[in-house]
Write an enzyme that holds these catalytic residues in place. Structure first.
Site, PDB file in Angstrom:
ATOM      1  N   ASP A   9       0.871  -1.170   0.000  1.00 34.02           N
ATOM      2  CA  ASP A   9       0.000   0.000   0.000  1.00 34.02           C
ATOM      3  C   ASP A   9       0.920   1.236   0.000  1.00 34.02           C
ATOM      4  OD1 ASP A   9      -2.122   1.711  -0.006  1.00 34.02           O
ATOM      5  OD2 ASP A   9      -3.202   0.736   1.627  1.00 34.02           O
TER       6      ASP A   9
HETATM    7  C1  BGC Z   1      -5.057   3.205   0.175  1.00 34.97           C
HETATM    8  C2  BGC Z   1      -5.210   2.172  -0.909  1.00 34.97           C
HETATM    9  C3  BGC Z   1      -5.111   2.824  -2.259  1.00 34.97           C
HETATM   10  C4  BGC Z   1      -3.783   3.528  -2.348  1.00 34.97           C
HETATM   11  C5  BGC Z   1      -3.506   4.155  -3.695  1.00 34.97           C
HETATM   12  C6  BGC Z   1      -3.845   4.078  -0.021  1.00 34.97           C
HETATM   13  O1  BGC Z   1      -3.845   5.164   0.831  1.00 34.97           O
HETATM   14  O2  BGC Z   1      -5.001   2.565   1.432  1.00 34.97           O
HETATM   15  O3  BGC Z   1      -6.432   1.500  -0.755  1.00 34.97           O
HETATM   16  O4  BGC Z   1      -5.278   1.875  -3.261  1.00 34.97           O
HETATM   17  O5  BGC Z   1      -3.739   4.532  -1.361  1.00 34.97           O
HETATM   18  O6  BGC Z   1      -4.241   5.281  -3.911  1.00 34.97           O
END
Ligand code: BGC
Length: 738
Positions: A276
């Site tokens: 993530d």
């Molecule tokens: C989130 C993810 C997301 C990623 C990319 C993160 O802050 O937890 O779910 O896909 O950002 O935007």
């Protein structure tokens, strides 16, 4: 053309070209590419960066083969330009994976995933994900960070909006549907790789506070949190994202046990594992790594292939390989996973998009129609004293902060949804009931406070019925947006109370990112429709439902609490030593009552034992009855299928659709088992007065779980089975597994 690129091209043509290639063909192509890569280029493939602004800012890194994937660029001109840099100007010409959070639609926005789960309609959800893929891939996005499969049993957690709720079976069915929808049943240039996330347990954040620690023990992990991921892997999900949380002290991005041992080892996942956003770097904040090199080492050891935004792999891996701290074979394994996705998506053959054709696909009428139908099926009728469906000819007051909130009805995670395309309930009702609608918003937005509603009350007096659209703004749910109070915010409850006092029938429609605690509001309305955030076509969908052109059929994918203090409360909790059996509530306890533990059971003195609405609950404008529930046998062997037969009757006076649900209880296990578990469901449409005999097959193997010895299997013994319209109704039938 440089020789190396020519060699690569020949290698590609020599292998089978076209997506949907056989596994061995894909692997051959991947090996051919890998063989030509320098260590630095390999590490570049493991690097994902968020881009924005000028393409030229990133041109050097892309040309040098230092970027495997970009996220957050959806301008098709720029996407093509990024791909051109990678394909035509980097040494090996490896295309980029262009990623985006396409969570519930790209331009055409569908209901939030929690609303989609309320449809209990995997086929429709698959269609929706296909629409999202058609629109997003037409603009060059070939990788979405969806579906979110985190089981969420605490509505304080803002991201409950992004998942399918509290039940692993429903979550797994939705997971498969979304994977099939995004990726397509057969791969082609409209396939968008799904990314199942967040692995794992992220939804169990302590106290519902986002990013918090989780404490999920092995049995719970295996029996509840992992099954939706396993189902999605089996459905062919190409990628997976590790989560932010530490479970029992181990941050997921460094958790070898879940990523390498379970995901790859036990399930044979050969897809791409991405972190993530900066979750590798955050292992330092967790105190799990002293610095970035250590975080990098732990992530690689855990089996992570791609770094989203820590710049850790790109910054440190090469040096670590040279020093012998990380083996090049580990890097090769990661790069294979990345390249495999690119090959499977056909990116080498079709790196570019046709911009005009892509523009024509957005908001296509059939996309809007699918979003409309999804919004209709996702709304849950929670109460109706007969005011709904609306009779013709009534003068209608439309009020409330969500009646005409084109941005907010789209819900969380809608980077690309445009409010200019939203049809609000106000607009749709004005069209459906021309000349009959009076609009007085009462509150401009959900958080607004007011102590005087004289304008709304005066308008209500002039109307025959009041439609109040309440809820929460989109920004109040989703990532990082946890709440400690789940009542309607601002002065919305007061507005409803003031409307009720007029004596006019009041219909409340709630658009929210979570199940709010709406018990007090139920008392101030004659009917309540809960639509979650319904997306672009929410307005016409709700107008159809309120007018009775369509009969509500949504069912709660999550338990609705009476008060936030009950959280977490979910239907499939374990059997306890003292199940609730109706004890004294606080108001019934005499003064100076003596202490006793006799007869004590599991409940709250102030709120009792039950939620406001159980999982699976949802009313209709008609009524249904279940009868003749029977099984084909009394005893089953491990490889049998239980044939459940029942008669479902539409006992009301209009056509309707019921979601028939089958629950099972395993009476005795090597570990304590849930009081009930959903094992099957079926949407059944019946004409008024019609009844139908329905048979559903439940494989005995689906009763398996991870027991005391850690082994997965069905334990012989006695079971109970319910067929009902929600998780709290019906009478059980018994059977044995030998
Ligand atoms: C989130 C993810 C997301 C990623 C990319 C993160 O802050 O937890 O779910 O896909 O950002 O935007």
């Amino acid at each position: 053309m440089k020789t190396s690129r020519l060699v690569l091209l020949i290698a590609i043509i020599a292998a089978v070209v076209s997506c949907g290639q056989r596994k061995s063909d894909v692997d051959t192509r991947v090996e051919n590419i890998l063989r030509q890569m320098t260590l630095s280029e390999k590490i570049g493939q493991m690097n994902q960066i968020s881009v924005g602004g000028e393409v030229s800012n990133y041109a050097g890194a892309i040309r040098d083969g230092q970027v495997g994937s970009i996220l957050n660029e959806v301008d098709p001109v720029k996407v093509n330009e990024y791909q051109r840099l990678a394909v035509e100007e980097s040494r090996l010409g490896i295309p980029l994976l262009v990623a985006r959070d396409v969570i519930h639609g790209f331009h055409t926005i569908f209901p939030i995933p929690l609303g989609l789960a309320a449809t209990f309609d995997p086929q429709l959800v698959e269609e929706g994900a296909r629409v999202a893929a058609l629109e997003a891939t037409a603009q060059g996005v070939r990788w979405t960070f969806s579906p979110m499969l985190d089981i969420a049993r605490d509505p304080r957690w803002g991201r409950i909006a992004e998942g399918s709720g509290e039940d692993p079976y429903l979550d797994a069915r939705m997971a498969e549907a979304m994977v099939y929808g995004y990726q397509g049943r057969t791969a082609d240039s409209t396939s968008m790789a799904a990314c199942i996330k967040h692995f794992v347990g992220y939804g169990a954040a302590e106290g519902g506070r986002d990013y918090n620690s989780t404490l999920i023990p092995e049995h719970l992990l295996r029996n509840v949190y992992l099954p939706p991921f396993e189902a999605a892997v089996k459905a062919g999900a190409m990628t997976l994202m590790t989560s932010f949380n530490d479970n029992d002290g181990i941050p997921s991005t460094g958790n070898k046990y879940v990523v390498k041992d379970i995901l790859r080892g036990e399930w044979g996942f050969d897809g791409l594992v991405v972190t993530d956003w900066n979750s590798m770097g955050e292992m330092i904040n967790h105190g799990f790594a002293a610095d970035r090199p250590e975080a990098v080492k732990k992530a690689v050891a855990a089996g992570v292939d791609m770094d989203m935004m820590t710049y850790g792999f790109i910054g440190h891996l090469e040096e670590m390989v040279r020093r012998g701290e990380v083996k090049e074979s580990q890097i090769d394994a990661a790069v294979r996973d990345v390249l495999r996705v690119k090959v499977k998506l056909g990116l080498f053959e079709h790196p570019y998009i046709n911009i005009e054709e892509g523009a024509a696909v957005q908001y296509a009428p059939e996309h809007l129609a699918a979003a409309h139908k999804s919004a209709e099926e996702s709304a849950i009728l929670l109460k109706n004293d007969g005011v709904l469906p609306l009779k013709d000819g009534l003068r209608i007051l439309v009020t409330g902060p969500m009646a005409d909130a084109p941005h907010d009805q789209l819900g969380t995670w809608t980077f690309d949804g445009e409010k200019s395309h939203t049809v609000t309930p106000l607009k749709a009702l004005e069209e459906r009931f021309p000349g009959k609608v009076i609009y007085v918003p009462g509150l401009a937005y959900s958080r607004q406070e007011r102590d005087n509603f004289s304008d709304v009350v005066a308008a209500a007096r002039r109307a025959d019925v009041v439609l109040a659209f309440l809820g929460e703004e989109a920004i109040l749910s989703g990532e990082a947006h946890s709440l400690a109070d789940l009542n309607l915010i601002g002065s919305q409850s007061e507005l409803l109370k003031a409307l009720k006092a007029t004596g006019k029938p009041v219909v409340a429609t709630v658009m929210a990112g979570r199940p709010l605690t709406i018990e007090r509001d139920l008392e101030n309305c004659s009917a309540m429709l809960y639509s979650f955030h319904p997306g672009t076509m929410g307005g016409p969908a709700l107008a159809n439902l309120l007018a009775g052109d369509v009969n509500p059929s949504g069912k709660a994918p999550v338990t609705f609490l009476r008060t936030v203090g009950q959280a977490p409360m979910y239907y499939n909790h374990n059997m306890t030593g003292r199940p609730y059996s109706g004890e004294l509530l606080m108001k019934d306890i005499p003064l100076e009552a003596g202490q006793t533990s006799l007869g004590n059971t599991s409940y709250y003195l102030d709120y009792g034992a039950y939620p406001l609405f159980p999982f699976g609950f949802g009313l209709s404008y008609t009524t249904f009855s279940y009868s003749n529930i029977g099984l084909d046998k009394e005893e089953y062997k491990a490889n049998d299928t239980i044939s459940v037969t029942f008669t479902l009757a539409n006992t009301g006076s209009r056509e309707g659709t019921e979601v028939a649900q089958v629950y099972v209880r395993d009476l005795v296990g090597s570990i304590a088992r849930p009081v009930k578990e959903l094992k099957a469901f079926e949407r059944v449409s019946l004409a008024a007065g019609e009844s139908r005999t329905i048979t559903i097959g439940i494989p005995v193997s689906s009763l398996a779980f991870y027991g005391l010895d850690g082994k997965y299997g069905v334990e012989p013994g006695s079971f109970q089975l319910w067929v009902a319209g929600d998780s709290a109704s019906g009478e059980p039938v018994e059977f044995e597994v030998l």
